[in-house]
Scaffold this motif. Structure first.
Motif, mmCIF file in Angstrom:
data_model
loop_
_atom_site.group_PDB
_atom_site.id
_atom_site.type_symbol
_atom_site.label_atom_id
_atom_site.label_comp_id
_atom_site.label_asym_id
_atom_site.label_seq_id
_atom_site.Cartn_x
_atom_site.Cartn_y
_atom_site.Cartn_z
ATOM 1 N N GLY A 285 0.764 -1.235 0.000
ATOM 2 C CA GLY A 285 0.000 0.000 0.000
ATOM 3 C C GLY A 285 0.793 1.281 0.000
ATOM 4 O O GLY A 285 0.287 2.330 0.412
ATOM 5 N N THR A 286 2.056 1.244 -0.478
ATOM 6 C CA THR A 286 2.872 2.459 -0.446
ATOM 7 C C THR A 286 2.788 3.272 -1.740
ATOM 8 O O THR A 286 3.308 4.383 -1.799
ATOM 9 C CB THR A 286 4.355 2.102 -0.200
ATOM 10 O OG1 THR A 286 4.826 1.273 -1.265
ATOM 11 C CG2 THR A 286 4.527 1.385 1.123
ATOM 12 N N GLY A 287 2.153 2.716 -2.781
ATOM 13 C CA GLY A 287 2.070 3.406 -4.067
ATOM 14 C C GLY A 287 0.960 4.447 -4.091
ATOM 15 O O GLY A 287 0.414 4.850 -3.053
ATOM 16 N N THR A 288 0.613 4.858 -5.296
ATOM 17 C CA THR A 288 -0.404 5.900 -5.462
ATOM 18 C C THR A 288 -1.649 5.384 -6.165
ATOM 19 O O THR A 288 -2.496 6.173 -6.595
ATOM 20 C CB THR A 288 0.182 7.082 -6.268
ATOM 21 O OG1 THR A 288 0.681 6.601 -7.521
ATOM 22 C CG2 THR A 288 1.312 7.747 -5.502
ATOM 23 N N GLY A 289 -1.770 4.070 -6.295
ATOM 24 C CA GLY A 289 -2.937 3.492 -6.946
ATOM 25 C C GLY A 289 -4.172 3.548 -6.075
ATOM 26 O O GLY A 289 -4.106 3.882 -4.883
ATOM 27 N N PRO A 290 -5.340 3.196 -6.641
ATOM 28 C CA PRO A 290 -6.593 3.270 -5.886
ATOM 29 C C PRO A 290 -6.644 2.330 -4.693
ATOM 30 O O PRO A 290 -7.381 2.579 -3.736
ATOM 31 C CB PRO A 290 -7.649 2.894 -6.934
ATOM 32 C CG PRO A 290 -6.914 2.146 -7.993
ATOM 33 C CD PRO A 290 -5.539 2.754 -8.024
ATOM 34 N N GLY A 291 -5.884 1.260 -4.718
ATOM 35 C CA GLY A 291 -5.917 0.324 -3.602
ATOM 36 C C GLY A 291 -4.803 0.509 -2.593
ATOM 37 O O GLY A 291 -4.704 -0.272 -1.636
ATOM 38 N N ASP A 292 -3.972 1.532 -2.767
ATOM 39 C CA ASP A 292 -2.837 1.731 -1.866
ATOM 40 C C ASP A 292 -3.270 2.533 -0.642
ATOM 41 O O ASP A 292 -3.017 3.739 -0.526
ATOM 42 C CB ASP A 292 -1.691 2.437 -2.603
ATOM 43 C CG ASP A 292 -1.050 1.537 -3.642
ATOM 44 O OD1 ASP A 292 -0.895 0.339 -3.365
ATOM 45 O OD2 ASP A 292 -0.715 2.035 -4.732
ATOM 46 N N MET A 293 -3.915 1.839 0.298
ATOM 47 C CA MET A 293 -4.549 2.509 1.425
ATOM 48 C C MET A 293 -3.554 2.959 2.495
ATOM 49 O O MET A 293 -3.805 3.934 3.197
ATOM 50 C CB MET A 293 -5.591 1.582 2.050
ATOM 51 C CG MET A 293 -6.755 1.252 1.122
ATOM 52 S SD MET A 293 -7.641 2.747 0.577
ATOM 53 C CE MET A 293 -8.285 3.323 2.153
ATOM 54 N N VAL A 294 -2.443 2.270 2.650
ATOM 55 C CA VAL A 294 -1.487 2.657 3.691
ATOM 56 C C VAL A 294 -1.002 4.084 3.448
ATOM 57 O O VAL A 294 -0.952 4.905 4.365
ATOM 58 C CB VAL A 294 -0.303 1.671 3.735
ATOM 59 C CG1 VAL A 294 0.790 2.189 4.651
ATOM 60 C CG2 VAL A 294 -0.775 0.309 4.208
ATOM 61 N N ARG A 295 -0.654 4.370 2.190
ATOM 62 C CA ARG A 295 -0.179 5.717 1.871
ATOM 63 C C ARG A 295 -1.279 6.732 2.101
ATOM 64 O O ARG A 295 -1.029 7.810 2.654
ATOM 65 C CB ARG A 295 0.301 5.753 0.424
ATOM 66 C CG ARG A 295 0.953 7.071 0.018
ATOM 67 C CD ARG A 295 1.691 6.905 -1.285
ATOM 68 N NE ARG A 295 2.469 8.073 -1.633
ATOM 69 C CZ ARG A 295 3.531 8.057 -2.428
ATOM 70 N NH1 ARG A 295 3.958 6.898 -2.908
ATOM 71 N NH2 ARG A 295 4.187 9.165 -2.697
ATOM 72 N N ARG A 296 -2.511 6.420 1.703
ATOM 73 C CA ARG A 296 -3.618 7.357 1.886
ATOM 74 C C ARG A 296 -3.868 7.627 3.365
ATOM 75 O O ARG A 296 -4.050 8.772 3.783
ATOM 76 C CB ARG A 296 -4.887 6.796 1.260
ATOM 77 C CG ARG A 296 -4.882 6.758 -0.252
ATOM 78 C CD ARG A 296 -6.256 6.334 -0.744
ATOM 79 N NE ARG A 296 -6.321 6.256 -2.192
ATOM 80 C CZ ARG A 296 -7.439 6.027 -2.857
ATOM 81 N NH1 ARG A 296 -8.576 5.841 -2.191
ATOM 82 N NH2 ARG A 296 -7.446 5.961 -4.169
ATOM 83 N N ILE A 297 -3.865 6.554 4.157
ATOM 84 C CA ILE A 297 -4.249 6.688 5.563
ATOM 85 C C ILE A 297 -3.162 7.377 6.376
ATOM 86 O O ILE A 297 -3.433 8.333 7.121
ATOM 87 C CB ILE A 297 -4.553 5.292 6.150
ATOM 88 C CG1 ILE A 297 -5.790 4.702 5.476
ATOM 89 C CG2 ILE A 297 -4.755 5.369 7.661
ATOM 90 C CD1 ILE A 297 -5.964 3.220 5.740
ATOM 91 N N LEU A 298 -1.915 6.939 6.235
ATOM 92 C CA LEU A 298 -0.858 7.435 7.101
ATOM 93 C C LEU A 298 -0.295 8.786 6.665
ATOM 94 O O LEU A 298 0.345 9.464 7.456
ATOM 95 C CB LEU A 298 0.275 6.407 7.190
ATOM 96 C CG LEU A 298 -0.095 5.073 7.834
ATOM 97 C CD1 LEU A 298 1.140 4.185 7.957
ATOM 98 C CD2 LEU A 298 -0.724 5.279 9.208
ATOM 99 N N SER A 299 -0.542 9.180 5.417
ATOM 100 C CA SER A 299 -0.048 10.491 4.967
ATOM 101 C C SER A 299 -1.141 11.545 4.971
ATOM 102 O O SER A 299 -0.898 12.694 4.609
ATOM 103 C CB SER A 299 0.551 10.375 3.555
ATOM 104 O OG SER A 299 -0.453 10.011 2.612
ATOM 105 N N ARG A 300 -2.359 11.184 5.380
ATOM 106 C CA ARG A 300 -3.498 12.120 5.337
ATOM 107 C C ARG A 300 -3.291 13.262 6.318
ATOM 108 O O ARG A 300 -2.929 13.067 7.480
ATOM 109 C CB ARG A 300 -4.781 11.368 5.671
ATOM 110 C CG ARG A 300 -6.037 12.244 5.615
ATOM 111 C CD ARG A 300 -7.261 11.412 5.906
ATOM 112 N NE ARG A 300 -7.415 10.358 4.904
ATOM 113 C CZ ARG A 300 -8.226 9.319 5.058
ATOM 114 N NH1 ARG A 300 -8.928 9.180 6.170
ATOM 115 N NH2 ARG A 300 -8.321 8.418 4.094
ATOM 116 N N ARG A 301 -3.529 14.471 5.864
ATOM 117 C CA ARG A 301 -3.437 15.658 6.712
ATOM 118 C C ARG A 301 -4.670 15.734 7.605
ATOM 119 O O ARG A 301 -5.790 15.544 7.154
ATOM 120 C CB ARG A 301 -3.323 16.925 5.867
ATOM 121 C CG ARG A 301 -2.109 16.959 4.951
ATOM 122 C CD ARG A 301 -2.052 18.251 4.158
ATOM 123 N NE ARG A 301 -1.827 19.399 5.027
ATOM 124 C CZ ARG A 301 -0.623 19.853 5.359
ATOM 125 N NH1 ARG A 301 0.469 19.243 4.925
ATOM 126 N NH2 ARG A 301 -0.485 20.905 6.141
#
Length: 430
Positions: A269-285
């Motif tokens: 989940g570290t990429g920028t694809g639609p299923g890469d939730m780790v990046r979305r969740i942990l980098s969210r402001r």
């Protein structure tokens, strides 16, 4: 999987690996030291230099079983007649000394003591004649071969005088070091604790081991492999298992793990694809502030997307690695392993490397620093050769066979057979 062409196209927008590693490692600090009993210190890293409080050996002692004598008596400088052809030296045996003997005794001219290896030397004795060079007499002994002065004797402090630095801070405590510490009178040492590392695999598609993959399912190889990799480097590794791509579930799991972790490693989940939730969740402001983890596209092949930050009130470091197994293992070598070494206080934090002659011409994506599984061997005439393993850096079979990682720099697009390349040495037990 990222293709070589895609990697080359995006390379100009990526952060150089050296810059990224420097920025991450500067944010980490070695764990606080603690005093451990010598029997518990093995495998930990010393937090301070260790100095011998006492000499080793602590007293003059026999190094072999035999007879402790004065060298002058053996060569005829004392009251004993000089040995002639076929005529042995004869000395009176005035006592026996074993390793447990503690009363000091003095040797008189023309006499000797029967001694066991480790026994304290009599005063005035300066040589031990091995048993096999004598007739092994009990009241008197005949000596058929004369050793050099000092033979068979270990002098006090001969190996390690008091005040000797036995090991420097940053050194792993090995069984041999434990013996050295004990022999010089050390019962406790100050070390860094082994880092507690928690490994979490993320993704709705993941299923546990023991079954084959099916469409829509991927067997979780990463968390098992990364747990083993963390243990190999000396960490206390804990595999949590699989976490679904659920924002609240992931946040809650990471918060729970901060209570027992010095480092958390996630995979997937570290990429920028639609299923890469780790990046979305942990980098969210949130609340105008940046997320706890920053994700960076690094000039690394394979696996450019890496994340680093902290979570929880204790600000436990988090390393986020890609989900592709080969990229995850390379990411561990490049980022997570140095982080564990730094937390443990080990020096150096990076694996040793050698320069080796390449046996096969290979290509590499421009603008990226590639880490490719390889087999490195010593040459008879000195130096090393390196053979890249088939399949490139993404193949698990290549990583399983590798005893080195060939490093090809960002400017390398082709490395010719016979050229010299850098190779990281993997300390695989084979």
């Amino acid at each position: 999987m990222t293709s070589t062409a895609d990697a080359e196209a995006a390379a100009n927008e990526l952060t150089p690996l050296a810059d990224y590693l420097g920025s991450v490692l500067r944010r980490l600090r070695a764990l606080p030291p603690l005093d451990l009993d010598l029997t518990q210190a093995y495998g930990n890293v010393l937090a301070s230099d260790v100095v011998a409080p006492h000499s080793f050996p602590a007293f003059d002692q026999a190094a072999v079983d035999g007879y402790a004598a004065r060298w002058e008596d053996l060569v005829g400088y004392g009251p004993v007649p000089s040995p002639g052809p076929g005529r042995p030296v004869r000395l009176n045996v005035v006592g026996d000394l074993g390793a447990a003997s503690w009363r000091p005794v003095r040797l008189t001219p023309g006499s000797c003591f029967s001694v066991a290896a480790g026994a304290p030397m009599p005063i005035a004795a300066d040589v031990v004649v091995p048993v096999e060079w004598t007739d092994q007499g009990m009241a008197a002994v005949e000596i058929f071969r004369i050793p050099k002065r000092g033979y068979g004797v270990r002098r006090a402090g001969e190996e390690l005088p008091a005040g000797t630095v036995l090991a420097r801070a940053g050194t792993y405590v090995t069984p041999a070091l434990v013996a050295v510490f004990a022999a010089t009178g050390i019962g406790h040492v100050v070390v860094r604790p082994s880092p507690r590392v928690v490994i979490v695999a993320t993704g709705d598609e993941l299923v546990d081991v023991g079954r084959g993959s099916q469409p829509g399912q991927v067997v979780d190889a990463n968390s098992h492999a990364l747990t083993a990799a963390a243990a190999e480097v000396g960490a206390l590794a804990y595999r949590v298992g699989i976490c679904d791509d659920d924002p609240e579930g992931l946040r809650g799991l990471l918060e729970d793990q901060t209570l027992r972790a010095d480092l958390i490693i996630t995979t997937g989940g570290t990429g920028t694809g639609p299923g890469d939730m780790v990046r979305r969740i942990l980098s969210r402001r949130e609340g105008g502030r940046a997320g706890p983890v920053t994700f960076t596209d690094v000039a690394l092949y394979p696996g450019t997307a890496l994340g680093f930050g902290t979570v929880g009130a204790e600000e436990v470091p988090v390393v986020c690695l890609p989900g592709e197994p080969g990229a995850a293992l390379i990411g561990f070598e490049v980022l997570a392993r140095p982080a564990i070494q730094l937390l443990a206080g080990a020096e150096p934090v990076f694996r040793p490397s050698v320069r080796a002659h390449l046996l096969e011409t290979i290509s590499s994506p421009g603008g990226l620093r590639e880490f490719r599984p390889a087999h490195v061997a010593e040459r008879r005439g000195g130096g090393y050769t390196v053979q890249p393993l088939s399949g490139g850096p993404y193949t698990l079979s290549g990583l399983a066979e590798a005893n080195g990682l060939m490093v090809l720099g960002e400017r390398v697009t082709t490395a010719a057979a016979g050229s010299t390349v850098d190779v990281l040495l993997l300390d695989r037990r084979r």
